[in-house]
Design a protein around this motif. Sequence first.
Motif, PDB file in Angstrom:
ATOM      1  N   GLN A 191      -2.822 -23.882   0.569  1.00 49.30           N
ATOM      2  CA  GLN A 191      -3.531 -22.797  -0.114  1.00 49.30           C
ATOM      3  C   GLN A 191      -3.225 -21.454   0.544  1.00 49.30           C
ATOM      4  OE1 GLN A 191      -7.497 -24.688   0.169  1.00 49.30           O
ATOM      5  NE2 GLN A 191      -7.560 -24.655  -2.081  1.00 49.30           N
ATOM      6  N   TRP A 192      -3.169 -21.446   1.892  1.00 49.23           N
ATOM      7  CA  TRP A 192      -2.751 -20.240   2.594  1.00 49.23           C
ATOM      8  C   TRP A 192      -1.339 -19.834   2.181  1.00 49.23           C
ATOM      9  CZ3 TRP A 192      -5.480 -16.706   4.789  1.00 49.23           C
ATOM     10  CH2 TRP A 192      -6.689 -17.004   5.412  1.00 49.23           C
ATOM     11  N   LEU A 193      -0.492 -20.844   1.941  1.00 53.81           N
ATOM     12  CA  LEU A 193       0.899 -20.586   1.563  1.00 53.81           C
ATOM     13  C   LEU A 193       0.977 -19.771   0.272  1.00 53.81           C
ATOM     14  CD1 LEU A 193       3.736 -21.455   2.649  1.00 53.81           C
ATOM     15  CD2 LEU A 193       3.657 -23.305   0.987  1.00 53.81           C
ATOM     16  N   PHE A 194       0.260 -20.187  -0.753  1.00 54.27           N
ATOM     17  CA  PHE A 194       0.291 -19.467  -2.028  1.00 54.27           C
ATOM     18  C   PHE A 194      -0.375 -18.099  -1.923  1.00 54.27           C
ATOM     19  CE2 PHE A 194       0.638 -23.903  -3.702  1.00 54.27           C
ATOM     20  CZ  PHE A 194       1.890 -23.750  -4.281  1.00 54.27           C
ATOM     21  N   LEU A 195      -1.403 -17.988  -1.094  1.00 55.03           N
ATOM     22  CA  LEU A 195      -2.090 -16.703  -0.935  1.00 55.03           C
ATOM     23  C   LEU A 195      -1.206 -15.678  -0.245  1.00 55.03           C
ATOM     24  CD1 LEU A 195      -4.719 -15.014  -1.095  1.00 55.03           C
ATOM     25  CD2 LEU A 195      -5.350 -15.996   1.115  1.00 55.03           C
ATOM     26  N   LEU A 196      -0.639 -16.047   0.904  1.00 55.85           N
ATOM     27  CA  LEU A 196       0.129 -15.098   1.712  1.00 55.85           C
ATOM     28  C   LEU A 196       1.520 -14.814   1.148  1.00 55.85           C
ATOM     29  CD1 LEU A 196      -0.813 -16.282   5.323  1.00 55.85           C
ATOM     30  CD2 LEU A 196      -1.796 -14.404   3.987  1.00 55.85           C
ATOM     31  N   GLU A 197       2.033 -15.703   0.302  1.00 56.50           N
ATOM     32  CA  GLU A 197       3.364 -15.474  -0.258  1.00 56.50           C
ATOM     33  C   GLU A 197       3.316 -14.977  -1.705  1.00 56.50           C
ATOM     34  OE1 GLU A 197       5.735 -18.710   2.555  1.00 56.50           O
ATOM     35  OE2 GLU A 197       5.660 -19.044   0.390  1.00 56.50           O
ATOM     36  N   GLY A 198       2.132 -14.908  -2.303  1.00 56.85           N
ATOM     37  CA  GLY A 198       2.002 -14.423  -3.672  1.00 56.85           C
ATOM     38  C   GLY A 198       1.611 -12.959  -3.776  1.00 56.85           C
ATOM     39  N   LEU A 199       0.693 -12.513  -2.939  1.00 60.36           N
ATOM     40  CA  LEU A 199       0.189 -11.141  -3.037  1.00 60.36           C
ATOM     41  C   LEU A 199       1.250 -10.063  -2.783  1.00 60.36           C
ATOM     42  CD1 LEU A 199      -3.378 -11.416  -1.449  1.00 60.36           C
ATOM     43  CD2 LEU A 199      -2.755 -11.229  -3.870  1.00 60.36           C
ATOM     44  N   PRO A 200       2.236 -10.261  -1.881  1.00 61.66           N
ATOM     45  CA  PRO A 200       3.251  -9.211  -1.699  1.00 61.66           C
ATOM     46  C   PRO A 200       4.005  -8.849  -2.981  1.00 61.66           C
ATOM     47  CG  PRO A 200       3.314 -10.726   0.147  1.00 61.66           C
ATOM     48  CD  PRO A 200       2.371 -11.319  -0.853  1.00 61.66           C
ATOM     49  N   SER A 201       4.175  -9.791  -3.905  1.00 57.51           N
ATOM     50  CA  SER A 201       4.845  -9.477  -5.174  1.00 57.51           C
ATOM     51  C   SER A 201       4.042  -8.465  -5.982  1.00 57.51           C
ATOM     52  CB  SER A 201       5.049 -10.753  -6.002  1.00 57.51           C
ATOM     53  OG  SER A 201       5.977 -11.612  -5.390  1.00 57.51           O
ATOM     54  N   VAL A 202       2.731  -8.555  -5.918  1.00 58.34           N
ATOM     55  CA  VAL A 202       1.874  -7.602  -6.631  1.00 58.34           C
ATOM     56  C   VAL A 202       2.094  -6.197  -6.087  1.00 58.34           C
ATOM     57  CG1 VAL A 202      -0.496  -6.999  -7.219  1.00 58.34           C
ATOM     58  CG2 VAL A 202       0.181  -9.410  -7.084  1.00 58.34           C
ATOM     59  N   LEU A 203       2.133  -6.077  -4.763  1.00 56.28           N
ATOM     60  CA  LEU A 203       2.330  -4.768  -4.139  1.00 56.28           C
ATOM     61  C   LEU A 203       3.707  -4.201  -4.450  1.00 56.28           C
ATOM     62  CD1 LEU A 203       0.714  -5.529  -0.648  1.00 56.28           C
ATOM     63  CD2 LEU A 203      -0.333  -4.428  -2.640  1.00 56.28           C
ATOM     64  N   MET A 204       4.750  -5.039  -4.394  1.00 61.14           N
ATOM     65  CA  MET A 204       6.100  -4.572  -4.677  1.00 61.14           C
ATOM     66  C   MET A 204       6.246  -4.166  -6.140  1.00 61.14           C
ATOM     67  SD  MET A 204       9.051  -3.845  -3.443  1.00 61.14           S
ATOM     68  CE  MET A 204       9.597  -4.743  -1.988  1.00 61.14           C
ATOM     69  N   GLY A 205       5.550  -4.870  -7.023  1.00 63.33           N
ATOM     70  CA  GLY A 205       5.593  -4.494  -8.425  1.00 63.33           C
ATOM     71  C   GLY A 205       5.103  -3.081  -8.653  1.00 63.33           C
ATOM     72  N   CYS A 206       4.100  -2.670  -7.916  1.00 61.08           N
ATOM     73  CA  CYS A 206       3.600  -1.291  -8.017  1.00 61.08           C
ATOM     74  C   CYS A 206       4.649  -0.289  -7.541  1.00 61.08           C
ATOM     75  CB  CYS A 206       2.314  -1.144  -7.206  1.00 61.08           C
ATOM     76  SG  CYS A 206       0.934  -2.162  -7.801  1.00 61.08           S
ATOM     77  N   VAL A 207       5.413  -0.659  -6.499  1.00 63.78           N
ATOM     78  CA  VAL A 207       6.454   0.225  -5.961  1.00 63.78           C
ATOM     79  C   VAL A 207       7.586   0.405  -6.975  1.00 63.78           C
ATOM     80  CG1 VAL A 207       8.164   0.512  -4.119  1.00 63.78           C
ATOM     81  CG2 VAL A 207       5.894  -0.404  -3.591  1.00 63.78           C
ATOM     82  N   VAL A 208       7.907  -0.653  -7.725  1.00 67.72           N
ATOM     83  CA  VAL A 208       9.013  -0.606  -8.695  1.00 67.72           C
ATOM     84  C   VAL A 208       8.827   0.550  -9.674  1.00 67.72           C
ATOM     85  CG1 VAL A 208      10.022  -1.811 -10.683  1.00 67.72           C
ATOM     86  CG2 VAL A 208       9.649  -3.037  -8.541  1.00 67.72           C
ATOM     87  N   PHE A 209       7.612   0.807 -10.098  1.00 74.48           N
ATOM     88  CA  PHE A 209       7.363   1.854 -11.086  1.00 74.48           C
ATOM     89  C   PHE A 209       7.845   3.223 -10.621  1.00 74.48           C
ATOM     90  CE2 PHE A 209       4.296  -1.329 -12.592  1.00 74.48           C
ATOM     91  CZ  PHE A 209       4.531  -1.287 -13.953  1.00 74.48           C
ATOM     92  N   GLY A 210       7.797   3.463  -9.335  1.00 66.53           N
ATOM     93  CA  GLY A 210       8.207   4.763  -8.837  1.00 66.53           C
ATOM     94  C   GLY A 210       9.600   4.808  -8.264  1.00 66.53           C
ATOM     95  N   TYR A 211      10.282   3.666  -8.174  1.00 67.17           N
ATOM     96  CA  TYR A 211      11.563   3.630  -7.465  1.00 67.17           C
ATOM     97  C   TYR A 211      12.766   3.459  -8.385  1.00 67.17           C
ATOM     98  CZ  TYR A 211      14.905   2.576  -3.744  1.00 67.17           C
ATOM     99  OH  TYR A 211      15.981   2.613  -2.893  1.00 67.17           O
TER     100      TYR A 211
END
Length: 446
Positions: A191-211
């Motif tokens: 469960q920790w695996l999916f939590l810690l490896e899933g949330l960074p994609s959300v943050l990077m997706g926000c960066v894509v909009f400006g990059y």
Amino acid sequence: MTRSPIASATTPTVAGVDDRYQHVCKKISKRLIGFLFACFVLSFLDRINIGFAGLTMMGDLGLTGTQFGLASTFFYVAYIACGIPSNMALSRIGARRWIGSLMIAWGLASTCTLFATDATSLYLLRILVGVTEAGFLPGVLLYLTFWFPSAYRARANALFMIAMPFTAGFSAALSGLILGLDGIWGLKGWQWLFLLEGLPSVLMGCVVFGYLDDRPQQAKWLDGEEQALLQRALQADRAACTATATQPARSVWRELASPRILLFCLVYFCLVNTLAMIAVWTPLIVKSFNSASSNQAIGFLAAIPQICTIVLMIVWGLHSDRTRERRWHLVLPMLMAAAGWVLTALSSYPAVQLLGVCMAASGSYSAMSIFWTTPDQVLSFSARAVGIAVINAMGNIGSAVNPLVVGWLKDLTSSFSAGFAYAALLLVLGALLALRLPIAPPEPGR
């Protein structure tokens, strides 16, 4: 000898043009490839982390090998179904908004996998991840054709796609450590695996909009001369592909139904079976060499094939561009991968078996980076967005089939050997079919 598209499209001095073109391509690579590489790392991490989660998840949820393989099969069924409409949406909406939205969506879906309680809930969550992640790889492959002419694309593809073995190796070490968090705050290690490896994609997706920029003409980091030079090169490259096409003008859907496109789909299907086997089953394959190994030891051992793969992909892609040869650069690594699976199946020595997995991983991924330099040679520009998605979707039927077949064979034989033989046979068949692909060498001059 045929002149370079960029040379014929711009100034008379070929050397000078090539020097300026190289400068522009390096500038684009520095701006885009590293960023897209990071996005692909997160994408592939959220795709394959279920392989490591399976080390403890199968027992916690009471899953059989067939049920665990079926979860990956459902992922790829959704992935296949949504790849084509996703690429059509990207061509209309633009890469910046579409890729950013996809990353946020699949990051949330992958994170939610920590709430799985049985086989059915796992199936539903993996379907959701497949739906949201389907458009990323074919979308970026299409996006790269907007920025890099064909003669430069093998190295660009290789530099982008090493995210797959890099992630597999990085994930192998990282995931083994994360599983050690078992019990903290009442969560299982998987469960920790999916939590810690899933949330960074959300943050990077926000960066894509400006990059990201959708097209070169929108890139403020390229000056006017660089934009014009690149645009002329891309137009000349497109004209060269049109000039070498042997088919008459036809509708997009009739073009996609042609025997040549079907042949590309079949070759990719044979290749993707091995890619899926490496992505999903490597941790359990390595564990089968020595069942007493700890999860941390398995993680570090599973990283070795990926390190070998990264080196070969870079060297092989650069060599293919320099020699302007595609066909044998596709066929030979496929045969090498097949030999690797045979070696793993026949040997009883863990070190030799690991060598076989290294050969299978490095050969198949190197072949994939070369494969994706070739479909646009037979696709008109109007059919390229859908065509790339069709080939990716049809080929990825192998990703849906492989986990189910290999899981069933393992339950049936209590060994991975039959699965290795299955993957090797398909690679040999794919290599034979690749010899018939309508592949032309890229134009010289880069």
